[in-house]
Scaffold this active site. Structure first.
Site, PDB file in Angstrom:
ATOM      1  N   TYR A 166      77.486  34.155 -55.283  1.00 26.05           N
ATOM      2  CA  TYR A 166      78.589  33.207 -55.190  1.00 26.05           C
ATOM      3  C   TYR A 166      78.586  32.514 -53.835  1.00 26.05           C
ATOM      4  O   TYR A 166      78.828  31.315 -53.730  1.00 26.05           O
ATOM      5  CB  TYR A 166      79.936  33.906 -55.412  1.00 26.05           C
ATOM      6  CG  TYR A 166      81.052  32.897 -55.545  1.00 26.05           C
ATOM      7  CD1 TYR A 166      81.340  32.328 -56.782  1.00 26.05           C
ATOM      8  CD2 TYR A 166      81.774  32.474 -54.431  1.00 26.05           C
ATOM      9  CE1 TYR A 166      82.325  31.366 -56.905  1.00 26.05           C
ATOM     10  CE2 TYR A 166      82.760  31.513 -54.548  1.00 26.05           C
ATOM     11  CZ  TYR A 166      83.035  30.965 -55.790  1.00 26.05           C
ATOM     12  OH  TYR A 166      84.002  30.012 -55.918  1.00 26.05           O
ATOM     13  N   PHE A 219      78.892  -0.445 -56.360  1.00 29.14           N
ATOM     14  CA  PHE A 219      78.343   0.374 -57.444  1.00 29.14           C
ATOM     15  C   PHE A 219      79.532   0.935 -58.200  1.00 29.14           C
ATOM     16  O   PHE A 219      80.570   1.230 -57.601  1.00 29.14           O
ATOM     17  CB  PHE A 219      77.431   1.495 -56.924  1.00 29.14           C
ATOM     18  CG  PHE A 219      76.809   2.255 -58.062  1.00 29.14           C
ATOM     19  CD1 PHE A 219      75.777   1.685 -58.790  1.00 29.14           C
ATOM     20  CD2 PHE A 219      77.293   3.496 -58.457  1.00 29.14           C
ATOM     21  CE1 PHE A 219      75.236   2.347 -59.892  1.00 29.14           C
ATOM     22  CE2 PHE A 219      76.751   4.153 -59.557  1.00 29.14           C
ATOM     23  CZ  PHE A 219      75.720   3.584 -60.265  1.00 29.14           C
ATOM     24  N   THR A 220      79.377   1.097 -59.512  1.00 27.98           N
ATOM     25  CA  THR A 220      80.517   1.423 -60.386  1.00 27.98           C
ATOM     26  C   THR A 220      81.339   2.622 -59.888  1.00 27.98           C
ATOM     27  O   THR A 220      82.529   2.492 -59.604  1.00 27.98           O
ATOM     28  CB  THR A 220      80.014   1.701 -61.816  1.00 27.98           C
ATOM     29  OG1 THR A 220      78.957   2.673 -61.749  1.00 27.98           O
ATOM     30  CG2 THR A 220      79.475   0.441 -62.464  1.00 27.98           C
ATOM     31  N   ASP A 259      74.466   5.117 -49.065  1.00 26.70           N
ATOM     32  CA  ASP A 259      74.280   5.603 -50.430  1.00 26.70           C
ATOM     33  C   ASP A 259      72.773   5.802 -50.572  1.00 26.70           C
ATOM     34  O   ASP A 259      72.026   4.872 -50.862  1.00 26.70           O
ATOM     35  CB  ASP A 259      74.821   4.604 -51.453  1.00 26.70           C
ATOM     36  CG  ASP A 259      74.668   5.129 -52.882  1.00 26.70           C
ATOM     37  OD1 ASP A 259      73.850   6.036 -53.103  1.00 26.70           O
ATOM     38  OD2 ASP A 259      75.367   4.621 -53.783  1.00 26.70           O
ATOM     39  N   LYS A 291      68.455  10.928 -59.080  1.00 24.17           N
ATOM     40  CA  LYS A 291      67.565   9.753 -58.956  1.00 24.17           C
ATOM     41  C   LYS A 291      66.343  10.177 -58.128  1.00 24.17           C
ATOM     42  O   LYS A 291      65.479  10.873 -58.638  1.00 24.17           O
ATOM     43  CB  LYS A 291      68.315   8.595 -58.294  1.00 24.17           C
ATOM     44  CG  LYS A 291      69.762   8.436 -58.730  1.00 24.17           C
ATOM     45  CD  LYS A 291      69.920   7.936 -60.160  1.00 24.17           C
ATOM     46  CE  LYS A 291      71.374   7.965 -60.610  1.00 24.17           C
ATOM     47  NZ  LYS A 291      72.298   7.137 -59.891  1.00 24.17           N
ATOM     48  N   ARG A 324      74.222  -4.455 -67.698  1.00 29.50           N
ATOM     49  CA  ARG A 324      74.780  -4.515 -66.349  1.00 29.50           C
ATOM     50  C   ARG A 324      75.303  -5.941 -66.176  1.00 29.50           C
ATOM     51  O   ARG A 324      74.628  -6.811 -65.650  1.00 29.50           O
ATOM     52  CB  ARG A 324      73.724  -4.206 -65.280  1.00 29.50           C
ATOM     53  CG  ARG A 324      73.583  -2.737 -64.949  1.00 29.50           C
ATOM     54  CD  ARG A 324      74.835  -2.178 -64.310  1.00 29.50           C
ATOM     55  NE  ARG A 324      74.734  -0.753 -63.987  1.00 29.50           N
ATOM     56  CZ  ARG A 324      75.608   0.170 -64.355  1.00 29.50           C
ATOM     57  NH1 ARG A 324      76.632  -0.145 -65.127  1.00 29.50           N
ATOM     58  NH2 ARG A 324      75.477   1.413 -63.970  1.00 29.50           N
ATOM     59  N   PHE A 362      82.073   0.600 -69.523  1.00 25.51           N
ATOM     60  CA  PHE A 362      80.761   0.405 -70.145  1.00 25.51           C
ATOM     61  C   PHE A 362      80.232   1.655 -70.815  1.00 25.51           C
ATOM     62  O   PHE A 362      79.432   1.577 -71.743  1.00 25.51           O
ATOM     63  CB  PHE A 362      79.743  -0.110 -69.102  1.00 25.51           C
ATOM     64  CG  PHE A 362      79.546   0.794 -67.926  1.00 25.51           C
ATOM     65  CD1 PHE A 362      80.408   0.733 -66.845  1.00 25.51           C
ATOM     66  CD2 PHE A 362      78.506   1.716 -67.905  1.00 25.51           C
ATOM     67  CE1 PHE A 362      80.231   1.586 -65.762  1.00 25.51           C
ATOM     68  CE2 PHE A 362      78.321   2.555 -66.824  1.00 25.51           C
ATOM     69  CZ  PHE A 362      79.199   2.497 -65.754  1.00 25.51           C
TER      70      PHE A 362
HETATM   71  C1  PLP Z   1      73.748   6.921 -59.856  1.00 22.22           C
HETATM   72  C2  PLP Z   1      74.290   6.363 -58.639  1.00 22.22           C
HETATM   73  C3  PLP Z   1      75.462   6.870 -58.065  1.00 22.22           C
HETATM   74  C4  PLP Z   1      76.293   7.950 -58.711  1.00 22.22           C
HETATM   75  O1  PLP Z   1      75.594   9.136 -58.879  1.00 22.22           O
HETATM   76  P1  PLP Z   1      75.839  10.120 -60.138  1.00 22.22           P
HETATM   77  O2  PLP Z   1      74.915  11.261 -59.871  1.00 22.22           O
HETATM   78  O3  PLP Z   1      75.503   9.359 -61.380  1.00 22.22           O
HETATM   79  O4  PLP Z   1      77.260  10.536 -60.116  1.00 22.22           O
HETATM   80  C5  PLP Z   1      75.883   6.298 -56.885  1.00 22.22           C
HETATM   81  N1  PLP Z   1      75.227   5.283 -56.308  1.00 22.22           N
HETATM   82  C6  PLP Z   1      74.093   4.772 -56.830  1.00 22.22           C
HETATM   83  C7  PLP Z   1      73.396   3.657 -56.151  1.00 22.22           C
HETATM   84  C8  PLP Z   1      73.599   5.278 -58.018  1.00 22.22           C
HETATM   85  O5  PLP Z   1      72.496   4.750 -58.537  1.00 22.22           O
END
Ligand code: PLP
Length: 462
Positions: free
Chosen positions: A75, A127-128, A218, A261, A385, A452
């Site tokens: 843990y 970004f969303t 980011d 990613k 998009r 979306f």
């Molecule tokens: C995917 C992504 C996020 C969010 O990450 P999640 O793991 O999907 O929550 C943030 N910023 C960028 C540029 C992304 O491509």
């Protein structure tokens, strides 16, 4: 290497295979109708080649899978956490690490820690999930990307750059005290995977430092950004992606990361900072929303896979193949006259749906329709998009009408071969030939947040 005419091949071979299901058009017509013409609502088993996203869809290596067996599921104080922490220091250079279940977990914690009600948060295009967490924390997002980013045909090599005049204009208008930080996404996902130059981040840092504004990187696709700097920016051709990434991050104060990613895993993320007080705040909050600060919603084995993925992902051979696959596919479309965003980005090819379906008005969702039609045509899945992703203005309730109305065809890392790309490109081109027959869509169900993902549509005029 970059301009060589010699053939290239993926720098890996197959050890385990996952069979693909082939369906016919009739089957797919039915499937997409049931999914409300939203490719996010398709069952993945009904998809032939899945180019929906590169998020969490990576193929892990034997080295990573072997690491999964070394998960320390204690843990508290898991050894995998300390390994991940040391790799974050080594490859990104930040002092303190808080793991999270994925990128938005990191954004949630950081937004809450730093944003006060009434603050402004500039960024190089939204970004969303990033923007939503900033808004939920009481902030207002302000786009400060250069104008070139909004023009799909503009060939600027660093279309993700911050427009310093826009950034400074905001500072003058609201005061530096109302701006806790600026978010730098690099490359910029929503602009078509466009990079930010080292020169630009240096200048952003100068301006931000003067006004006591933090820079949040980011870093989700930061390795691809480093590769573009190596290829395009003077003085970097002989530096490794790893060196460039570290230098880029050194101009920033914190990072949010989606390991799904760049880092070659299926789940995982983190927030990393240099400032101790911010770290303390994050470490307090992670316990409420994610889990203890040495696992943040992840299993020990997930942290191990992410730490190992980081080592593999930062290799030049990996990242150059990754980007070349995308370029290869994009070039096939360009050669056939299909309108796409240029230069071709790092993780995806973005088809300009506004041009592709120039007879469908934006409020009939041309990109959404194109993504659905591509699935019907080929069994290949991609995503919208454009206006659906952009959502509504929280004050007026109107749709945002983004300049870019795109379909994103995204490439999972290490999953598909060039032959899959040939098949997918062939079908986009076939669809382009009969584009005038296409019809728009009407939205019949709209969720409140990130619409979306779950919105449903019906075909107009059928
Ligand atoms: C995917 C992504 C996020 C969010 O990450 P999640 O793991 O999907 O929550 C943030 N910023 C960028 C540029 C992304 O491509």
């Amino acid at each position: 290497m970059a301009n060589s005419k010699a053939p290239w091949a993926e720098p890996y071979k197959i050890k385990v295979v996952e069979p693909l299901k082939v369906t016919d058009r009739e089957y797919r017509l039915n499937a997409i109708k049931e999914a409300g013409y939203n490719t996010f609502l398709l069952k993945s088993e009904d998809v032939y080649i899945d180019l929906l996203t590169d998020s969490g869809t990576n193929a892990m290596s034997d080295y990573q899978w072997a690491g999964m067996m070394l998960g320390d599921e204690s843990y508290a104080g898991s050894r995998n956490f300390y390994y991940l922490e040391s790799n974050v220091r080594k490859y990104y250079g930040y002092k303190h690490l808080v793991p999270t279940h994925q990128g938005r977990g990191a954004e949630h914690l950081l937004s809450r820690a730093l944003i006060k009600d009434g603050d402004y948060v500039p960024g190089n295009m939204y970004f969303t999930t990033t923007r939503l967490h900033q808004e939920l924390a009481g902030g207002t997002f302000v786009d400060v990307i250069i104008d070139e980013a909004h023009d799909p045909q503009n060939l600027h090599p660093f279309k993700g750059n911050v427009d310093l005049a826009k950034f400074e204009g905001l500072i003058n208008r609201v005061g530096g005290g109302k701006i806790p930080y600026i978010t730098i996404g690099a490359p910029v996902n929503m602009a078509g995977g466009q990079p930010v130059s080292m020169d630009n981040i240096r200048r952003v840092k100068e301006l931000a430092n003067k006004h006591d504004i933090m820079i949040v990187f980011d870093a989700t696709r930061g390795m691809e950004n480093a590769y573009f700097i190596q290829q395009r920016e003077e003085g970097y051709a002989n530096k490794s992606v790893a060196e460039i990434l570290l230098e880029f991050a050194s101009h920033t104060d914190a990072a949010t990361m989606s390991g799904k990613k760049d880092l070659l895993v299926n789940i995982g993320g983190f927030v990393a900072v240099n400032d101790w007080d911010t770290f303390e705040e994050l470490r307090n909050m992670v316990v409420i929303y994610e889990g203890l600060h040495t696992y943040g919603g992840l299993a020990g084995r997930d942290m191990e896979a992410m730490a190992r993925g980081m080592e593999e992902a930062v290799q030049d051979a990996h990242i150059s193949t990754r980007v070349k696959q995308v370029e290869y596919f994009g070039q096939l479309l360009l050669d056939a006259g299909v309108p796409i965003v240029e230069p071709i980005g790092g993780h995806a090819v973005f088809v300009d749906a506004r041009k592709f379906y120039d007879h469908i008005p934006q409020d009939q969702f041309p990109a959404q329709a194109l993504a659905a039609d591509f699935y019907i045509e080929s069994g290949v899945r991609c995503m919208e998009r454009g206006i659906v992703s952009a959502g509504r203005n929280k004050e007026t309730g109107e749709h945002y009408f983004p300049k870019l109305e795109l379909v994103r065809i995204t490439f999972p890392r290490r999953v598909y071969m060039q032959s899959h790309l040939d098949v997918a490109a062939y079908h986009v081109i076939e669809l382009f030939k009969k584009r005038h027959e296409a019809k728009g869509l009407e939205m019949v169900y709209e969720p409140t947040y990130l619409r979306f993902f779950q919105a449903r549509f019906e075909r107009i005029g059928k």
